[in-house]
Design a protein around this motif. Sequence first.
Motif, PDB file in Angstrom:
ATOM      1  N   SER A   6      -0.809 -11.281  -2.749  1.00 56.09           N
ATOM      2  CA  SER A   6      -0.850 -10.807  -1.359  1.00 56.09           C
ATOM      3  C   SER A   6       0.099  -9.641  -1.106  1.00 56.09           C
ATOM      4  O   SER A   6      -0.041  -8.923  -0.114  1.00 56.09           O
ATOM      5  N   TYR A   7       1.068  -9.446  -2.013  1.00 56.90           N
ATOM      6  CA  TYR A   7       2.005  -8.339  -1.863  1.00 56.90           C
ATOM      7  C   TYR A   7       1.477  -7.050  -2.489  1.00 56.90           C
ATOM      8  O   TYR A   7       2.154  -6.018  -2.429  1.00 56.90           O
ATOM      9  N   HIS A   8       0.297  -7.118  -3.062  1.00 48.70           N
ATOM     10  CA  HIS A   8      -0.297  -5.889  -3.616  1.00 48.70           C
ATOM     11  C   HIS A   8      -0.548  -4.901  -2.476  1.00 48.70           C
ATOM     12  O   HIS A   8      -1.025  -5.272  -1.411  1.00 48.70           O
ATOM     13  N   LYS A   9      -0.219  -3.655  -2.702  1.00 53.48           N
ATOM     14  CA  LYS A   9      -0.284  -2.652  -1.619  1.00 53.48           C
ATOM     15  C   LYS A   9      -1.688  -2.466  -1.070  1.00 53.48           C
ATOM     16  O   LYS A   9      -1.864  -2.108   0.095  1.00 53.48           O
ATOM     17  N   SER A  10      -2.708  -2.720  -1.888  1.00 48.78           N
ATOM     18  CA  SER A  10      -4.086  -2.553  -1.419  1.00 48.78           C
ATOM     19  C   SER A  10      -4.432  -3.560  -0.322  1.00 48.78           C
ATOM     20  O   SER A  10      -5.307  -3.313   0.507  1.00 48.78           O
ATOM     21  N   VAL A  11      -3.740  -4.717  -0.316  1.00 51.48           N
ATOM     22  CA  VAL A  11      -3.996  -5.743   0.701  1.00 51.48           C
ATOM     23  C   VAL A  11      -3.575  -5.260   2.080  1.00 51.48           C
ATOM     24  O   VAL A  11      -4.195  -5.584   3.092  1.00 51.48           O
ATOM     25  N   TRP A  12      -2.532  -4.441   2.137  1.00 48.59           N
ATOM     26  CA  TRP A  12      -1.923  -4.034   3.405  1.00 48.59           C
ATOM     27  C   TRP A  12      -2.239  -2.599   3.777  1.00 48.59           C
ATOM     28  O   TRP A  12      -1.659  -2.054   4.734  1.00 48.59           O
ATOM     29  N   ARG A  13      -3.159  -1.969   3.058  1.00 51.30           N
ATOM     30  CA  ARG A  13      -3.483  -0.566   3.319  1.00 51.30           C
ATOM     31  C   ARG A  13      -3.967  -0.372   4.764  1.00 51.30           C
ATOM     32  O   ARG A  13      -4.894  -1.037   5.219  1.00 51.30           O
ATOM     33  N   GLY A  14      -3.320   0.525   5.496  1.00 44.07           N
ATOM     34  CA  GLY A  14      -3.708   0.833   6.869  1.00 44.07           C
ATOM     35  C   GLY A  14      -3.155  -0.102   7.922  1.00 44.07           C
ATOM     36  O   GLY A  14      -3.350   0.117   9.117  1.00 44.07           O
ATOM     37  N   VAL A  15      -2.458  -1.160   7.507  1.00 40.26           N
ATOM     38  CA  VAL A  15      -1.923  -2.137   8.461  1.00 40.26           C
ATOM     39  C   VAL A  15      -0.706  -1.562   9.190  1.00 40.26           C
ATOM     40  O   VAL A  15       0.145  -0.908   8.587  1.00 40.26           O
ATOM     41  N   GLU A  16      -0.633  -1.820  10.504  1.00 39.61           N
ATOM     42  CA  GLU A  16       0.523  -1.424  11.300  1.00 39.61           C
ATOM     43  C   GLU A  16       1.369  -2.662  11.591  1.00 39.61           C
ATOM     44  O   GLU A  16       0.892  -3.635  12.184  1.00 39.61           O
ATOM     45  N   ALA A  17       2.622  -2.623  11.167  1.00 45.13           N
ATOM     46  CA  ALA A  17       3.533  -3.728  11.438  1.00 45.13           C
ATOM     47  C   ALA A  17       4.003  -3.660  12.887  1.00 45.13           C
ATOM     48  O   ALA A  17       4.414  -2.606  13.360  1.00 45.13           O
ATOM     49  N   ASP A  68      -7.458 -10.922   8.270  1.00 49.26           N
ATOM     50  CA  ASP A  68      -6.671 -10.281   9.326  1.00 49.26           C
ATOM     51  C   ASP A  68      -5.188 -10.429   8.989  1.00 49.26           C
ATOM     52  O   ASP A  68      -4.807 -11.123   8.046  1.00 49.26           O
ATOM     53  N   VAL A  69      -4.347  -9.747   9.769  1.00 45.62           N
ATOM     54  CA  VAL A  69      -2.930  -9.651   9.413  1.00 45.62           C
ATOM     55  C   VAL A  69      -2.258 -11.015   9.346  1.00 45.62           C
ATOM     56  O   VAL A  69      -1.486 -11.302   8.417  1.00 45.62           O
ATOM     57  N   LYS A  70      -2.536 -11.890  10.299  1.00 41.08           N
ATOM     58  CA  LYS A  70      -1.908 -13.219  10.299  1.00 41.08           C
ATOM     59  C   LYS A  70      -2.276 -14.000   9.045  1.00 41.08           C
ATOM     60  O   LYS A  70      -1.425 -14.660   8.431  1.00 41.08           O
ATOM     61  N   ASP A  71      -3.550 -13.935   8.663  1.00 38.94           N
ATOM     62  CA  ASP A  71      -3.989 -14.692   7.485  1.00 38.94           C
ATOM     63  C   ASP A  71      -3.450 -14.096   6.191  1.00 38.94           C
ATOM     64  O   ASP A  71      -3.227 -14.825   5.210  1.00 38.94           O
ATOM     65  N   LYS A  72      -3.223 -12.788   6.173  1.00 44.61           N
ATOM     66  CA  LYS A  72      -2.579 -12.176   4.998  1.00 44.61           C
ATOM     67  C   LYS A  72      -1.206 -12.812   4.780  1.00 44.61           C
ATOM     68  O   LYS A  72      -0.794 -13.089   3.651  1.00 44.61           O
ATOM     69  N   GLY A  73      -0.480 -13.008   5.903  1.00 46.61           N
ATOM     70  CA  GLY A  73       0.832 -13.626   5.805  1.00 46.61           C
ATOM     71  C   GLY A  73       0.763 -15.094   5.394  1.00 46.61           C
ATOM     72  O   GLY A  73       1.615 -15.581   4.636  1.00 46.61           O
ATOM     73  N   ARG A  74      -0.264 -15.779   5.857  1.00 41.44           N
ATOM     74  CA  ARG A  74      -0.398 -17.213   5.545  1.00 41.44           C
ATOM     75  C   ARG A  74      -0.717 -17.462   4.070  1.00 41.44           C
ATOM     76  O   ARG A  74      -0.183 -18.397   3.472  1.00 41.44           O
ATOM     77  N   VAL A  75      -1.591 -16.645   3.500  1.00 46.03           N
ATOM     78  CA  VAL A  75      -1.942 -16.873   2.089  1.00 46.03           C
ATOM     79  C   VAL A  75      -0.741 -16.656   1.185  1.00 46.03           C
ATOM     80  O   VAL A  75      -0.652 -17.254   0.101  1.00 46.03           O
ATOM     81  N   ALA A  76       0.206 -15.823   1.638  1.00 51.88           N
ATOM     82  CA  ALA A  76       1.410 -15.577   0.837  1.00 51.88           C
ATOM     83  C   ALA A  76       2.281 -16.820   0.736  1.00 51.88           C
ATOM     84  O   ALA A  76       3.151 -16.915  -0.136  1.00 51.88           O
ATOM     85  N   GLN A  77       2.056 -17.803   1.606  1.00 53.94           N
ATOM     86  CA  GLN A  77       2.866 -19.011   1.626  1.00 53.94           C
ATOM     87  C   GLN A  77       2.235 -20.172   0.851  1.00 53.94           C
ATOM     88  O   GLN A  77       2.814 -21.257   0.753  1.00 53.94           O
ATOM     89  N   VAL A  78       1.041 -19.946   0.281  1.00 52.72           N
ATOM     90  CA  VAL A  78       0.320 -21.033  -0.398  1.00 52.72           C
ATOM     91  C   VAL A  78       0.960 -21.377  -1.737  1.00 52.72           C
ATOM     92  O   VAL A  78       1.253 -22.548  -2.031  1.00 52.72           O
TER      93      VAL A  78
END
Length: 408
Positions: free
Chosen positions: A39-50, A21-31
């Motif tokens: 995690s910054y690959h565009k396929s990870v965020w496809r369809g996500v609304e900020a 989910d969106v929150k966990d996408k952000g968390r893994v970027a901090q590991v």
Amino acid sequence: METHISCLFPEILAIIFSYLDVKDKGRVAQVCTAWRDASYHKSVWRGVEAKLHLRRANPSLFPSLQTRGIKKVQILSLRRSLSYVIQGMPHIESLNLCGCFNLTDNGLGHAFVQDISSLRVLNLSLCKQITDSSLGRIAQYLKNLEVLELGGCSNITNTGLLLIAWGLHRLKSLNLRSCRHVSDVGIGHLSGMTRSAAEGCLTLEKLTLQDCQKLTDLSLKHISKGLNKLKVLNLSFCGGISDAGMIHLSHMTHLCSLNLRSCDNISDTGIMHLAMGSLRLTGLDVSFCDKIGDQSLAYIAQGLYQLKSLSLCSCHISDDGINRMVRQMHELKTLNIGQCVRITDKGLELIADHLTQLTGIDLYGCTKITKRGLERITQLPCLKVLNLGLWQMTESERSPLFYAQSAG
């Protein structure tokens, strides 16, 4: 030999991260650095609304969104200029400003000053300061818009619809809920009835006119003549339409879903007109239409038997009407008969015997049903949703199963 997750290729990590989910996408970027890059690959965020609160300047915000390929934005609170968003995301595809009460024509005008060909979805619901002036800007610069939400924008008039009909020829979905100044003239503009001034929005597939109190059957005539690609039409709470208007709708062969909820002047006669036409409806809602009774169910069985969803809440129907309908409704999956107080166990038994494809049924406020009828309903093989709110049962009749169903 053991393989650690850190050994995975970035492409594999990106595939794994795309399921978070969106929150966990952000968390893994901090590991770690490797995970951040993956995690910054565009396929990870496809369809996500900020979802953004725009309160103070943040120079890294929009570059970060663009790096991730995010093109959908919802503004939760707008303390800065809207142009800040448009300039920061030149390739934006979806902009949701629902509930931004402080957005004005002036603010929108400063943001939309040139063509934004990428924008497909714009939600201005409950932006109550928006007027026809903003629609002029939208029609001029957002030519590729496909979805426009204007629900609750109570200052929109027929002039605004003329501007939409002039400029937004690719529009597929338009929501005008509670736009109280809109009348038959405006619907005529949308439907291409004033070609000398505007071509119309002839590609519309979904039109929401809920609570547009000035509309009459003339609007339905315009819609039936000009909007022949329409699939979904919501006329709920439109008190000015009547049975005669159903004649116009009855030949719209692409129409799949029709909402007539709380349309006080729709009766059995209107349902007869719909059933006698060439409609292929899969969804019909006539809840709270006080003049709908058992005869409507007979008409539905004769001409609208392809329905998959039927809502009749608070209609004056009885077991007799259920008996006249159920044998032909082989495709029905959802039946809402809440607050139909004349329905008894006999009606439920008929439903259980014949509507074997039902996945959901609403029995809220059906006070004459008992455990016997419910036992039959719960035996439906595909049933997933059962609403029993306000259903009364004596203490001796209660069982853990029915208590759980009722509480749920």
